[in-house]
Design a protein around this motif. Sequence first.
Motif, PDB file in Angstrom:
ATOM      1  N   LEU A 154      31.969  31.869  44.113  1.00  0.00           N
ATOM      2  CA  LEU A 154      30.579  31.862  44.572  1.00  0.00           C
ATOM      3  C   LEU A 154      30.483  31.613  46.075  1.00  0.00           C
ATOM      4  N   MET A 155      31.331  30.735  46.599  1.00  0.00           N
ATOM      5  CA  MET A 155      31.318  30.434  48.040  1.00  0.00           C
ATOM      6  C   MET A 155      31.767  31.640  48.862  1.00  0.00           C
ATOM      7  N   VAL A 156      32.563  32.517  48.276  1.00  0.00           N
ATOM      8  CA  VAL A 156      32.985  33.725  48.983  1.00  0.00           C
ATOM      9  C   VAL A 156      31.949  34.835  48.821  1.00  0.00           C
ATOM     10  N   GLU A 157      31.430  34.988  47.614  1.00  0.00           N
ATOM     11  CA  GLU A 157      30.519  36.101  47.344  1.00  0.00           C
ATOM     12  C   GLU A 157      29.134  35.935  47.977  1.00  0.00           C
ATOM     13  N   LEU A 158      28.565  34.754  47.916  1.00  0.00           N
ATOM     14  CA  LEU A 158      27.206  34.566  48.444  1.00  0.00           C
ATOM     15  C   LEU A 158      27.104  34.838  49.937  1.00  0.00           C
ATOM     16  N   PRO A 159      27.974  34.291  50.793  1.00  0.00           N
ATOM     17  CA  PRO A 159      27.881  34.630  52.219  1.00  0.00           C
ATOM     18  C   PRO A 159      28.095  36.121  52.496  1.00  0.00           C
ATOM     19  N   THR A 160      28.961  36.748  51.711  1.00  0.00           N
ATOM     20  CA  THR A 160      29.189  38.183  51.877  1.00  0.00           C
ATOM     21  C   THR A 160      27.909  38.963  51.587  1.00  0.00           C
ATOM     22  N   LEU A 161      27.243  38.625  50.492  1.00  0.00           N
ATOM     23  CA  LEU A 161      25.987  39.301  50.156  1.00  0.00           C
ATOM     24  C   LEU A 161      24.897  39.029  51.190  1.00  0.00           C
ATOM     25  N   ILE A 162      24.828  37.809  51.685  1.00  0.00           N
ATOM     26  CA  ILE A 162      23.834  37.468  52.717  1.00  0.00           C
ATOM     27  C   ILE A 162      24.105  38.266  53.992  1.00  0.00           C
ATOM     28  N   LEU A 163      25.357  38.365  54.382  1.00  0.00           N
ATOM     29  CA  LEU A 163      25.734  39.143  55.566  1.00  0.00           C
ATOM     30  C   LEU A 163      25.371  40.614  55.388  1.00  0.00           C
ATOM     31  N   LEU A 164      25.639  41.156  54.218  1.00  0.00           N
ATOM     32  CA  LEU A 164      25.277  42.549  53.960  1.00  0.00           C
ATOM     33  C   LEU A 164      23.766  42.751  53.975  1.00  0.00           C
ATOM     34  N   LEU A 165      23.018  41.779  53.489  1.00  0.00           N
ATOM     35  CA  LEU A 165      21.555  41.855  53.537  1.00  0.00           C
ATOM     36  C   LEU A 165      21.050  41.873  54.980  1.00  0.00           C
ATOM     37  N   VAL A 166      21.649  41.056  55.824  1.00  0.00           N
ATOM     38  CA  VAL A 166      21.283  41.036  57.242  1.00  0.00           C
ATOM     39  C   VAL A 166      21.568  42.400  57.868  1.00  0.00           C
ATOM     40  N   VAL A 176      26.777  48.904  45.872  1.00  0.00           N
ATOM     41  CA  VAL A 176      28.160  48.990  45.380  1.00  0.00           C
ATOM     42  C   VAL A 176      28.847  47.634  45.479  1.00  0.00           C
ATOM     43  N   VAL A 177      28.719  46.974  46.617  1.00  0.00           N
ATOM     44  CA  VAL A 177      29.349  45.661  46.795  1.00  0.00           C
ATOM     45  C   VAL A 177      28.728  44.634  45.854  1.00  0.00           C
ATOM     46  N   GLY A 178      27.414  44.643  45.723  1.00  0.00           N
ATOM     47  CA  GLY A 178      26.725  43.704  44.841  1.00  0.00           C
ATOM     48  C   GLY A 178      27.125  43.868  43.387  1.00  0.00           C
ATOM     49  N   VAL A 179      27.175  45.102  42.924  1.00  0.00           N
ATOM     50  CA  VAL A 179      27.568  45.368  41.533  1.00  0.00           C
ATOM     51  C   VAL A 179      29.028  44.984  41.301  1.00  0.00           C
ATOM     52  N   THR A 180      29.898  45.328  42.240  1.00  0.00           N
ATOM     53  CA  THR A 180      31.314  44.982  42.107  1.00  0.00           C
ATOM     54  C   THR A 180      31.504  43.470  42.032  1.00  0.00           C
ATOM     55  N   MET A 181      30.855  42.743  42.926  1.00  0.00           N
ATOM     56  CA  MET A 181      30.970  41.281  42.920  1.00  0.00           C
ATOM     57  C   MET A 181      30.407  40.691  41.627  1.00  0.00           C
TER      58      MET A 181
END
Length: 162
Positions: A22-34, A51-56
């Motif tokens: 979760l600590m790896v996935e959440l910042p990645t998703l936030i960065l992609l949202l930005v 694609v990244v969201g579904v994969t994660m």
Amino acid sequence: MANQVYKETQTYRGTWVMYFILMVELPTLILLLVFFIQAEDKTEMGIALSVVGVTMSLILLFIFNLKLETRIDQIGVSFKFFPFVRSWRKYPREKIQSISVISYSPITDYGGWGLKGNSTTKAYSILGDKGLLLDIGEKKKIMIGTMKAKELEEYLSTWKEE
């Protein structure tokens, strides 16, 4: 002891592995949202974000559903490791030549956690470095991980005597 049963269920739920993912996935998703908000071509960035969201999500769901169940009773030892071993694998008491609780090194002895092995040794583990080692003859051994080594040793001391 005649009707006592040892049961153990292990999952990644609530463990450090789950929180790490979760600590790896959440910042990645936030960065992609930005990046999505700042992107000129929202369609292309939207596809990448999806694609990244579904994969994660699929990876998290897979790890969240891994479950190792162990059952020992007067008949023998049974286990299943969902989703790899969906039905109970049963080893009757008569077929077990030796049984013991061991300490092992997951990385050096078996190549890590999970479903590991070769033609003579199979290992099923979630976390930890303790396991139940079964010698079922024909040069075959099975190691089932445990997080309750002391409780299992106490149970086995009376189970062997029966």
